[in-house]
Design an enzyme around this catalytic site. Structure first.
Site, short mmCIF file in Angstrom:
data_model
loop_
_atom_site.label_atom_id
_atom_site.label_comp_id
_atom_site.label_asym_id
_atom_site.label_seq_id
_atom_site.Cartn_x
_atom_site.Cartn_y
_atom_site.Cartn_z
N HIS A 81 0.85 -1.20 0.00
CA HIS A 81 0.00 0.00 0.00
C HIS A 81 0.88 1.25 0.00
O HIS A 81 0.69 2.18 -0.80
CB HIS A 81 -0.92 0.01 1.23
CG HIS A 81 -1.44 1.35 1.62
ND1 HIS A 81 -2.41 2.02 0.92
CD2 HIS A 81 -1.11 2.19 2.66
CE1 HIS A 81 -2.66 3.19 1.49
NE2 HIS A 81 -1.87 3.33 2.54
N ASP A 110 6.92 22.10 -25.75
CA ASP A 110 6.82 20.73 -25.23
C ASP A 110 7.91 20.57 -24.17
O ASP A 110 8.62 21.52 -23.86
CB ASP A 110 7.01 19.70 -26.36
CG ASP A 110 6.37 18.35 -26.03
OD1 ASP A 110 6.56 17.87 -24.90
OD2 ASP A 110 5.66 17.79 -26.89
N TRP A 146 7.38 -0.22 4.08
CA TRP A 146 7.94 0.41 2.87
C TRP A 146 9.39 0.81 3.07
O TRP A 146 10.11 1.03 2.10
CB TRP A 146 7.09 1.61 2.46
CG TRP A 146 7.39 2.89 3.17
CD1 TRP A 146 7.09 3.19 4.47
CD2 TRP A 146 8.07 4.04 2.64
NE1 TRP A 146 7.51 4.46 4.78
CE2 TRP A 146 8.12 5.01 3.67
CE3 TRP A 146 8.63 4.37 1.41
CZ2 TRP A 146 8.71 6.26 3.51
CZ3 TRP A 146 9.22 5.62 1.25
CH2 TRP A 146 9.26 6.55 2.29
N SER A 173 12.95 5.91 -13.68
CA SER A 173 11.89 6.70 -14.32
C SER A 173 11.80 8.09 -13.68
O SER A 173 11.71 9.10 -14.37
CB SER A 173 10.56 5.94 -14.17
OG SER A 173 9.49 6.79 -14.38
N SER A 174 11.85 8.12 -12.34
CA SER A 174 11.77 9.41 -11.64
C SER A 174 12.95 10.30 -11.99
O SER A 174 12.78 11.51 -12.18
CB SER A 174 11.79 9.20 -10.12
OG SER A 174 10.66 8.55 -9.72
N HIS A 257 13.51 11.29 3.95
CA HIS A 257 12.94 12.57 4.36
C HIS A 257 12.78 13.53 3.18
O HIS A 257 11.70 14.08 2.99
CB HIS A 257 13.66 13.22 5.54
CG HIS A 257 12.77 14.24 6.14
ND1 HIS A 257 11.73 13.92 6.99
CD2 HIS A 257 12.63 15.56 5.92
CE1 HIS A 257 11.03 14.99 7.28
NE2 HIS A 257 11.57 16.02 6.63
N GLU A 259 12.24 12.69 0.33
CA GLU A 259 11.13 12.09 -0.44
C GLU A 259 9.78 12.70 -0.01
O GLU A 259 8.89 12.91 -0.83
CB GLU A 259 11.14 10.57 -0.25
CG GLU A 259 9.94 9.82 -0.82
CD GLU A 259 9.83 9.89 -2.33
OE1 GLU A 259 10.87 10.10 -2.99
OE2 GLU A 259 8.70 9.77 -2.84
N TYR A 261 9.31 15.68 0.93
CA TYR A 261 9.21 17.01 0.30
C TYR A 261 9.04 16.89 -1.20
O TYR A 261 8.47 17.77 -1.84
CB TYR A 261 10.41 17.88 0.69
CG TYR A 261 10.36 18.16 2.17
CD1 TYR A 261 9.48 19.09 2.67
CD2 TYR A 261 11.11 17.39 3.06
CE1 TYR A 261 9.35 19.28 4.03
CE2 TYR A 261 11.00 17.58 4.42
CZ TYR A 261 10.11 18.52 4.90
OH TYR A 261 9.97 18.71 6.24
N SER A 272 -0.33 27.42 -4.28
CA SER A 272 0.11 28.79 -4.57
C SER A 272 -0.45 29.31 -5.90
O SER A 272 -0.41 30.51 -6.16
CB SER A 272 1.64 28.87 -4.60
OG SER A 272 2.17 28.41 -3.40
N HIS A 306 15.80 12.23 12.53
CA HIS A 306 14.65 12.36 13.44
C HIS A 306 13.69 11.17 13.27
O HIS A 306 12.81 10.98 14.09
CB HIS A 306 13.94 13.71 13.28
CG HIS A 306 13.21 13.91 11.99
ND1 HIS A 306 13.12 15.13 11.37
CD2 HIS A 306 12.53 13.06 11.19
CE1 HIS A 306 12.41 15.02 10.27
NE2 HIS A 306 12.05 13.76 10.13
N HIS A 307 13.88 10.40 12.19
CA HIS A 307 13.07 9.19 12.01
C HIS A 307 13.59 8.03 12.86
O HIS A 307 12.97 6.98 12.89
CB HIS A 307 13.07 8.76 10.54
CG HIS A 307 12.37 9.73 9.64
ND1 HIS A 307 11.02 9.68 9.40
CD2 HIS A 307 12.83 10.80 8.95
CE1 HIS A 307 10.68 10.67 8.57
NE2 HIS A 307 11.76 11.36 8.29
N THR A 332 8.12 26.85 6.37
CA THR A 332 6.75 26.35 6.16
C THR A 332 5.74 27.36 6.71
O THR A 332 4.70 27.62 6.10
CB THR A 332 6.55 24.98 6.84
OG1 THR A 332 7.65 24.15 6.48
CG2 THR A 332 5.26 24.31 6.41
N LYS A 335 5.17 30.11 4.33
CA LYS A 335 4.23 29.74 3.27
C LYS A 335 2.78 29.86 3.76
O LYS A 335 1.93 30.45 3.08
CB LYS A 335 4.50 28.31 2.80
CG LYS A 335 5.70 28.23 1.89
CD LYS A 335 5.90 26.84 1.36
CE LYS A 335 6.89 26.85 0.23
NZ LYS A 335 6.42 27.54 -0.97
N ARG A 454 1.97 0.63 15.43
CA ARG A 454 1.59 0.55 14.02
C ARG A 454 1.95 -0.83 13.47
O ARG A 454 2.66 -1.60 14.11
CB ARG A 454 2.28 1.65 13.21
CG ARG A 454 3.79 1.53 13.21
CD ARG A 454 4.48 2.77 12.66
NE ARG A 454 4.32 2.88 11.21
CZ ARG A 454 5.16 3.58 10.43
NH1 ARG A 454 6.19 4.24 10.97
NH2 ARG A 454 4.98 3.67 9.14
#
Lengths: 531, 46
Positions: A81, A110, A146, A173-174, A257, A259, A261, A272, A306-307, A332, A335, A454
């Site tokens: 998932h 293009d 994941w 691909s990315s 991390h 990722e 963002y 925006s 921090h993870h 942040t 923003k 979890r």
């Protein structure tokens, strides 16, 4: 952006050069609009598949005890998932929006590398076909979460090499997509479109693309090392051979991390675009928004640990990662303040894209605040690996990134199709989504604070009530998204015709509103001039 | 740009820059990939 003027817009000249017919069009197209559409459709399909997996998880957790699936399959569901939603739904959706909108917004005919654009898309299809097929391998699909932490992930059966190959393909691909976006923005902007005149969506994507190039190879390196540990006898992450499993966590989160963002910065760009249009005002603090985006991207590289506060690290390390994480609240906050200031004294209207953008503003901020709570190292020891974390990142990614993507679809879909969507149904979709997303994820804060871990298929009866509420929210949210699919289908088939500008006063907000609706197959073959 | 019907694609100079930029970015990505694996190998040896 100041007033824009196009001249020599030659869309009408090319009515005789439409797309190829049939399946060939989609297999071989190099047109950014076709490829954007394919990315968006692919993302929607993945969203539904990943969503179905989420419903398996929530159905199992509806009441305590084992009901529907065995624990191994439950773990596979949580893992796949997440992989599907992150790499198959959210990222391709923002890439699809980038493909459609960046050339239109910067006045390019293009993408700069159209063949590579086609190749990146089809590589992604191959990647996710393999990942989904890995569910049917002997031993089941990947089931370690994941994050694919060793040593647990190394116990995966035959699915491991397939899943790792799929991740490599998705990563390639990315990276190709990111290269394409950077070279397009840096080389094909219309005359007069300086970087600081560019709309926020291409800006946020430019920064996101650099993030992708910097961190996707790191993840690819990590999973390559997992592969060699499993098959070639290396011990990068095995303590018995002199390696260190914690090294994997450092490498993973150095990717993981940023990722986050990569998924949220394009969402910031979308919001925006939308808030100024429906406030009928220019974006407040444009320059500050650009610098805040760049600051967030920079800070994302120095907060990864921090993870993993609970793995044990020196006090100085904990302090550093705690404070650097808290620092992200500053750009942040800039923003959020600027979006609010844009609306201040604006002539506000609440069309569906604006409703989703406002929900984003409130609900993403809740996710941001719970993130700030978890940045506090001693407190994180309490929250770590609980449902509080699940609630936090789902608030960031669902009413955050996913709501922004839905806002973008409603905002730009009339430009893509030439038709207005069914406003009544779209508003019902919004209210159902906004209500059920909170019913789904808010109770998970309570479960986490009460200590529910979890990634478990069964739980103590003390957690029963809020789990049931959360599952009801999940089914309601899932049902609402079927309505979204119907609205998109209906809009693609027909509906009230719209003008080039679509939204009242939108023309001043970007070049995309100067081309006809639906946007012709070829646009800006003569560059517009931006003043 | 490769589609039929466009009056003009990028200029030769733009094409050169696009190609150069893409190659540099691709090499950067490849370099980061190799560097992280190499750092793992060096870590094991150390």
């Amino acid at each position: 952006m100041s007033a824009t003027q196009t001249h020599g817009h030659a869309a009408d000249h090319h009515d005789d050069h439409g797309p190829a017919k049939g399946i060939t069009r989609w297999l071989t197209t190099t047109n950014h609009k076709d490829i954007g559409t394919m990315y968006l459709v692919f993302s929607l399909v993945m969203f539904l598949i990943g969503g179905a997996m989420a419903l398996v998880i929530r159905a199992e957790l509806f009441v305590p005890g084992m009901q529907l699936v065995d624990p191994g399959f439950f773990n596979t569901m949580t893992t796949v998932h997440a992989l599907i939603m992150v790499f198959g739904a959210v990222m391709p959706a923002t890439v699809g929006l980038a493909n459609w909108m960046i050339p239109l917004q910067i006045g390019a005919p293009d993408m700069a590398l159209p063949r590579m654009n086609n190749f990146s898309f089809w590589l992604l299809v191959a990647a996710f076909s393999l990942l989904i097929l890995s569910l049917f391998m002997p031993g089941g699909g990947p089931a370690s979460g994941w994050t694919l932490y060793p040593p647990l992930v190394l116990q995966t059966g035959d699915a491991l090499p397939l899943a790792i190959f799929a991740i490599h393909l998705a990563g390639a691909s990315s990276i190709m997509g990111a290269i394409n976006i950077i070279v397009t923005i840096m080389n094909l902007r219309a005359p007069g479109m300086t970087l600081l005149k560019m709309p926020l969506f291409p800006w946020t994507w430019l920064i996101t693309a650099y993030l992708l190039i910097a961190v996707m190879p790191v993840f690819a390196g990590a999973v390559t090392m997992l592969l060699t540990d499993h098959f070639f006898g290396t011990t990068f992450f095995a303590a018995a051979g002199g390696g260190d499993p914690v090294l994997y966590q450092h490498i993973f989160w150095f990717f993981g991390h940023p990722e986050v963002y990569i998924m949220i910065l394009p969402a910031f760009g979308i919001v925006s675009e939308i808030i100024p249009t429906f406030s009928r005002k220019p974006l407040f603090g444009y320059d500050a928004m650009v610098y805040a985006t760049a600051s967030i991207a920079f800070l994302s590289f120095i907060v990864w640990a921090h993870h993993m506060f609970t793995v044990g690290m020196p006090l100085a390390g904990e302090m550093f990662f705690m404070l650097s994480t808290m620092l992200i609240a500053v750009p942040t906050g800039v923003k959020v303040f600027n979006w609010t200031a844009t609306m201040w004294k604006g002539s506000l209207t609440f069309e569906t894209p604006m409703l989703f953008a406002l929900a984003f503003l409130f609900l993403f901020t809740i996710g941001g605040f719970s993130g700030l709570m978890m940045a506090i190292a001693p407190v994180d020891f309490q929250y770590h690996d609980t449902y509080f974390i699940v609630a936090h990142f789902h608030y960031v990614l669902v009413p955050g990134a996913v709501f922004a993507i839905m806002a973008a679809v409603y905002y730009w879909m009339p430009k893509w199709t030439g038709h207005m969507y069914d406003v009544k149904l779209a508003n019902i979709h919004f209210w159902m989504s906004a209500i059920f997303v909170n019913v789904l994820f808010f109770p998970q804060h309570f479960l986490g604070l009460a200590g529910m871990p979890r990634r478990i298929p069964d739980y103590s009866t003390q957690f029963a009530d809020w789990n049931m509420v959360s599952s009801i929210g999940a089914f309601g949210f899932g049902l609402s998204q079927l309505l979204f699919v119907y609205i998109i289908w209906k809009c693609a088939k027909g509906g009230q015709k719209v003008s080039a500008e679509v939204w009242d006063g939108a023309r001043v907000h970007g070049l995309e509103w100067t081309v006809p609706s639906p946007a012709p197959y070829h646009t800006f073959d003569e560059a517009p001039v931006v003043k | 740009m490769n589609e039929p019907g466009l009056k003009q694609g990028p200029t030769d100079e733009q094409r050169r820059r696009i190609r150069r930029n893409a190659v540099v970015l691709g090499l950067l990505a490849l370099g980061i990939y190799v560097a992280f694996i190499a750092s793992g190998v060096l870590g094991l040896r150390g």
